[in-house]
Design a protein around this motif. Structure first.
Motif, mmCIF file in Angstrom:
data_model
loop_
_atom_site.group_PDB
_atom_site.id
_atom_site.type_symbol
_atom_site.label_atom_id
_atom_site.label_comp_id
_atom_site.label_asym_id
_atom_site.label_seq_id
_atom_site.Cartn_x
_atom_site.Cartn_y
_atom_site.Cartn_z
ATOM 1 N N GLU A 216 0.778 -1.054 -0.043
ATOM 2 C CA GLU A 216 0.047 -0.043 -0.125
ATOM 3 C C GLU A 216 0.836 1.302 0.049
ATOM 4 O O GLU A 216 1.639 1.256 1.007
ATOM 5 C CB GLU A 216 -0.866 0.148 1.397
ATOM 6 C CG GLU A 216 -2.008 0.763 1.124
ATOM 7 C CD GLU A 216 -2.008 2.221 1.447
ATOM 8 O OE1 GLU A 216 -2.612 3.209 0.514
ATOM 9 O OE2 GLU A 216 -1.352 2.484 2.280
ATOM 10 N N TYR A 217 0.659 2.221 -0.925
ATOM 11 C CA TYR A 217 1.647 3.297 -1.094
ATOM 12 C C TYR A 217 1.568 4.162 -0.160
ATOM 13 O O TYR A 217 2.816 4.438 0.570
ATOM 14 C CB TYR A 217 0.977 4.111 -2.469
ATOM 15 C CG TYR A 217 1.678 5.141 -2.956
ATOM 16 C CD1 TYR A 217 3.053 5.236 -3.221
ATOM 17 C CD2 TYR A 217 1.115 6.640 -2.814
ATOM 18 C CE1 TYR A 217 3.731 6.371 -3.331
ATOM 19 C CE2 TYR A 217 1.738 7.778 -3.058
ATOM 20 C CZ TYR A 217 3.048 7.529 -3.557
ATOM 21 O OH TYR A 217 3.934 8.891 -3.723
ATOM 22 N N THR A 219 1.179 3.448 3.263
ATOM 23 C CA THR A 219 1.806 2.859 4.232
ATOM 24 C C THR A 219 3.430 2.880 3.894
ATOM 25 O O THR A 219 4.246 2.883 4.876
ATOM 26 C CB THR A 219 1.489 1.365 4.260
ATOM 27 O OG1 THR A 219 0.059 1.258 4.535
ATOM 28 C CG2 THR A 219 2.085 0.480 5.438
#
Length: 259
Positions: A216-217, A219
């Protein structure tokens, strides 16, 4: 070249001279993933690539390949080659293994690059996916592997990199079913290593894809910040060595020069 480690054959390559760079491939990959990158890096560095347990030309060693067991094979190769200090570059699973090496041998690490990888542990959802995949793979190995590879790319790149994707699938199918399951179990059970990255005194770099379907970007952005790691963002998916190869090689060269 092949090294015997606990009666398992471990395949590796050794090219060039200079600062040692160890390139560690990801799940369902092998050392051939670096074939277009090694010639560039070995002009000024000594580049080591290794087929992980159950991948490529390396044997399996039991039914769970923990990050510690994977790391032990890397250490064995480096000890055999009498290498004391080195830079690590790990793609996906290779990044998890790199962090384990950094945890056990921090004084030997000059730099660590996580390529489409993370120091976070698996989410509960991903752990369930791995468990489900390990049940499915015994009857649907080829179709599951091919689907898994396609899902790693940014959807807009599927036609552009059609030939490369087929080549990746061909190499992925060289992974044994035992190797598939053992690696998945190891990844599922791995620990959070945020502290290893945060506390490391070596040069640190995270390379991420903005459209990565695995990580997830947001994150990843937060991870880079809290671990005080340099960050490079590419616009594509999980396979930066193919989707952004030219730019990636330039980033690698700059990173190695500054370690």
């Amino acid at each position: 070249m092949v090294l015997d480690y606990k009666n398992a054959a471990i395949f590796y390559t050794d090219q060039g001279k200079g600062t040692v760079v160890v390139l560690i491939h990801g799940f369902l990959e092998n050392s051939t993933m670096w074939d277009e990158i090694t010639p560039e890096l070995s002009k000024r560095n000594r580049v080591i690539t290794i087929d992980l347990l159950g991948h490529g030309k390396s044997d399996c060693l039991g039914y769970v390949h923990s990050m510690e067991l994977f790391a032990g094979t890397i250490q064995a190769v480096l000890k055999h080659l009498r290498i004391r200090k080195y830079i690590l570059v790990g793609h996906s699973l290779g990044g998890y293994i790199s962090l384990t090496l950094a945890k056990t041998n921090p004084s030997k690490i000059k730099g660590l690059c996580l390529l489409n990888s993370t120091s976070n542990e698996d989410s509960e959802e991903r752990k369930k996916l791995r468990t489900r995949a390990n049940k499915m793979v015994q009857n649907n190995f080829e179709s599951l592997v091919k689907m898994s590879i396609s899902n790693l790319f940014h959807p807009q790149n599927l036609s552009q990199f059609k030939d490369e994707i087929e080549a990746v699938k061909k190499e992925a199918l060289k992974t044994s079913i035992q190797g598939y399951i053992a690696a998945n179990e190891g990844m599922k059970n791995r620990e959070n290593t945020n502290h290893v990255l945060a506390e490391g005194t070596f040069k640190k770099l995270l390379i991420i894809g903005e459209k990565d379907p695995v990580l997830e970007y947001q994150t990843s952005l937060e991870e880079a910040k809290k671990t005080n790691s340099e960050l490079v963002v590419f616009p594509d998916g999980h396979m930066s060595h193919l989707e952004n190869r030219v730019a990636l090689i330039a980033v690698f060269k700059d990173f190695l020069k500054n370690c």
